[in-house]
Scaffold this active site. Sequence first.
Site, PDB file in Angstrom:
ATOM      1  N   CYS A  78       5.114  -7.066  10.534  1.00  0.00           N
ATOM      2  CA  CYS A  78       5.763  -5.798  10.903  1.00  0.00           C
ATOM      3  C   CYS A  78       4.748  -4.762  11.379  1.00  0.00           C
ATOM      4  CB  CYS A  78       6.542  -5.213   9.733  1.00  0.00           C
ATOM      5  SG  CYS A  78       8.047  -6.123   9.321  1.00  0.00           S
ATOM      6  N   HIS A  79       3.639  -4.646  10.642  1.00  0.00           N
ATOM      7  CA  HIS A  79       2.719  -3.524  10.870  1.00  0.00           C
ATOM      8  C   HIS A  79       1.608  -3.851  11.843  1.00  0.00           C
ATOM      9  CE1 HIS A  79       4.320  -0.974   7.621  1.00  0.00           C
ATOM     10  NE2 HIS A  79       4.369  -2.043   6.868  1.00  0.00           N
ATOM     11  N   CYS A 220      -7.314   9.443 -19.822  1.00  0.00           N
ATOM     12  CA  CYS A 220      -7.531  10.832 -20.256  1.00  0.00           C
ATOM     13  C   CYS A 220      -6.527  11.206 -21.343  1.00  0.00           C
ATOM     14  CB  CYS A 220      -7.425  11.798 -19.077  1.00  0.00           C
ATOM     15  SG  CYS A 220      -9.040  12.258 -18.373  1.00  0.00           S
TER      16      CYS A 220
END
Lengths: 259, 136
Positions: A78-79, A220
């Site tokens: 597709c790309h 974190c």
Amino acid sequence: MSGLRRGSVCLGLCLVAALTANAQTDAPSRRSGYHDMGKPLQAMQDDDMANPGMLWVGEGANLWNQRFAAADKSCADCHGAVQSMSGVAARYPAFTAGSDQPVTLEQRINLCRTQNQRADRLADGSRELMALTAVVAHQSRNQPIAPPDDPRLRPFIAAGEALYRLRQGQLNLSCAQCHDDNAGRKLAGVTIPQAHPTGYPIYRLEWQSLGSLKRRLRNCLVGMRAEPYAPDAPEYVQLELFLMDRARGLKLETPGVRP
Amino acid sequence: MGNAVHAEDGLRPYRIVGDAIPAPLTGEAGDPERGRAIVANRRVGMCLRCHSGPFPQERFQGTLAPPLTGAGSRWTEKQLRLRIVDAAQLNRDTIMPPYYRTDGLERVAKGFAGKPILSAEQIEDVVAFLATLKDQ
């Protein structure tokens, strides 16, 4: 020659010195965590033969061309070449067709997989998802972070900022207390960066692996002794949107290397 | 600063006078040797994440907060006690975690919910140790 000439050289040098000093005070105070690392880690990131993240980029390039069972379609079908992804990572998270919420680059890749390739969703943090994300984001290396000017994003960015400033956990800390108020100081011997997401997915030495911003945020939260958000929680997308907006203009480094 | 008794479920009550908690939380003085071990332990006291101190064997110390060296000259034991128990009583925006408070905290991880960072005994040990850190 001389007095005059020497005088003007001196004047010139003084001007240069004054302008340089001025440039330093005017220089943007925002900086990538790259600048808070020691020279050896910077060299590791800069050299594609030494940067461990490039292994994931290479694996992602292979996956880009791989066809999947159900639809028998690869990303490339597709790309086109993966180079067509240039600039994409610099503007994510973003709204995408068919979603009523902004999605991260990882989520966008999984949408493509399930909708267009009719393949299974890649697990959060899986090697394949990190590899595909890395090769796509790598196409934007050295490009400035450029979030889209989409008014629909504003409430999500604002929600992310509220989370960034929320004190939480048994240690009662907010992201802002470390990464705004104390950036540049040392936490347990390590320089606290300004928390600009310039290198994701990053190869983190502590992980001995490539990982996402979500994984970093969870680290974190655990350190603050706060309850991490659920794996699919919108809070991670909101925080990423806020951080990308805050880092607007800084250059992407994917794959970044961090301690 | 007022003169108020603080009491929370599961925690020992204490009285703040001025900028200090005059009486030990446990009713007796702590042990500075045990306090030293708590301060140096990265998972118990966690002090060296943000502070530096006279611990030459500890390589990775913090610079977010004032050095602990000299703390015993700058503050009395009573003042140190309040600063560890709940420094937010003195400065609402302080980055110093509340070591002996469980209310008013958001999204605490399940394993730590309802528990203070240190016990009353541990806080007294830390106070006793910090009081020994005089300016050289």
